[in-house]
Design a protein around this motif. Sequence first.
Motif, PDB file in Angstrom:
ATOM      1  N   TYR A 197       0.841  -1.201   0.000  1.00 45.79           N
ATOM      2  CA  TYR A 197       0.000   0.000   0.000  1.00 45.79           C
ATOM      3  C   TYR A 197       0.881   1.258   0.000  1.00 45.79           C
ATOM      4  O   TYR A 197       0.604   2.224  -0.719  1.00 45.79           O
ATOM      5  N   VAL A 198       1.923   1.236   0.825  1.00 45.23           N
ATOM      6  CA  VAL A 198       2.821   2.392   0.900  1.00 45.23           C
ATOM      7  C   VAL A 198       3.543   2.587  -0.430  1.00 45.23           C
ATOM      8  O   VAL A 198       3.667   3.721  -0.925  1.00 45.23           O
ATOM      9  N   ASP A 199       4.007   1.508  -1.039  1.00 47.80           N
ATOM     10  CA  ASP A 199       4.676   1.600  -2.338  1.00 47.80           C
ATOM     11  C   ASP A 199       3.740   2.191  -3.392  1.00 47.80           C
ATOM     12  O   ASP A 199       4.166   3.000  -4.235  1.00 47.80           O
ATOM     13  N   LYS A 212       3.536   5.928  -2.847  1.00 42.18           N
ATOM     14  CA  LYS A 212       4.766   6.607  -3.246  1.00 42.18           C
ATOM     15  C   LYS A 212       4.913   6.684  -4.760  1.00 42.18           C
ATOM     16  O   LYS A 212       5.281   7.727  -5.307  1.00 42.18           O
ATOM     17  N   GLN A 213       4.602   5.608  -5.433  1.00 42.43           N
ATOM     18  CA  GLN A 213       4.821   5.545  -6.882  1.00 42.43           C
ATOM     19  C   GLN A 213       3.736   6.279  -7.667  1.00 42.43           C
ATOM     20  O   GLN A 213       4.031   6.998  -8.627  1.00 42.43           O
ATOM     21  N   TYR A 231       7.308   7.481   7.294  1.00 38.98           N
ATOM     22  CA  TYR A 231       5.869   7.309   7.477  1.00 38.98           C
ATOM     23  C   TYR A 231       5.574   6.440   8.689  1.00 38.98           C
ATOM     24  O   TYR A 231       6.423   5.675   9.169  1.00 38.98           O
ATOM     25  N   ASN A 232       4.359   6.586   9.198  1.00 42.12           N
ATOM     26  CA  ASN A 232       3.847   5.757  10.277  1.00 42.12           C
ATOM     27  C   ASN A 232       2.577   5.070   9.802  1.00 42.12           C
ATOM     28  O   ASN A 232       1.778   5.670   9.069  1.00 42.12           O
ATOM     29  N   LEU A 233       2.403   3.827  10.222  1.00 42.75           N
ATOM     30  CA  LEU A 233       1.226   3.053   9.849  1.00 42.75           C
ATOM     31  C   LEU A 233       0.362   2.789  11.075  1.00 42.75           C
ATOM     32  O   LEU A 233       0.875   2.543  12.167  1.00 42.75           O
ATOM     33  N   ASP A 235       0.649   7.989   7.603  1.00 44.32           N
ATOM     34  CA  ASP A 235       1.050   9.389   7.793  1.00 44.32           C
ATOM     35  C   ASP A 235       2.489   9.562   7.333  1.00 44.32           C
ATOM     36  O   ASP A 235       3.402   8.947   7.901  1.00 44.32           O
ATOM     37  N   PHE A 236       2.683  10.409   6.316  1.00 47.89           N
ATOM     38  CA  PHE A 236       4.013  10.712   5.801  1.00 47.89           C
ATOM     39  C   PHE A 236       4.521  12.002   6.446  1.00 47.89           C
ATOM     40  O   PHE A 236       3.800  13.010   6.475  1.00 47.89           O
TER      41      PHE A 236
END
Length: 202
Positions: A77-79, A82-83, A91-93, A105-106
């Motif tokens: 999900y984070v990738d 970002k992409q 970031y925090n998850l 949260d970035f």
Amino acid sequence: MKSSALARWMRWLHTYSAMLVLLLLLFFAITGITLNHPELSSSLGKTSQQLQLELPEQLPDLLDLPEGQQQAAMALYVDWLKQEHQLQGGYNLSFSPEDELLEVDFKRPAGYASVVIDLAERTAELDAEFGGYLALANDLHKGRYAGSSWKWLIDITAVFCVLFSLSGFYLLWRQPNRRDFGNATAVAGVVLALLAYIASFH
């Protein structure tokens, strides 16, 4: 090492240590002023963004995965964020299976991005803000959310400032006709700093 050879080496060190970090010295000096005067801060370049996003089909359903596979799936999900949406920084998850939500949260200099993902609806709300270029410069001065490479650059700049200062002191000390005035100037700088410190408490 002979005195003349040491002097030549110190002169070389003084000159090129300054040149190596010249732009960085100017940057930290100028942003030191802007940090010391927050009233100079401006909203120039400040932007905010709110978007509704649809999760792509290739992202796995976190709610259906066993606990041991959820962490790897969250990284996907984070990738994707970002992409596809150019979100950068640390970031925090926060994953809440009961509420069927994943929050990302970035943290980045002069801004943030918060993404709340509704896992049941497979939608996401993106809320991002950039505080402007002056805020960016101020945060870079402090190394705030700037990453380890920038923190290393700050440390390296500080080391070369020390070398520049000490080599300059040595070169001045070797000039008898300027030594007394140089020492008096150094003492005046210390006294000025002490007076400013004392005055700040009155």
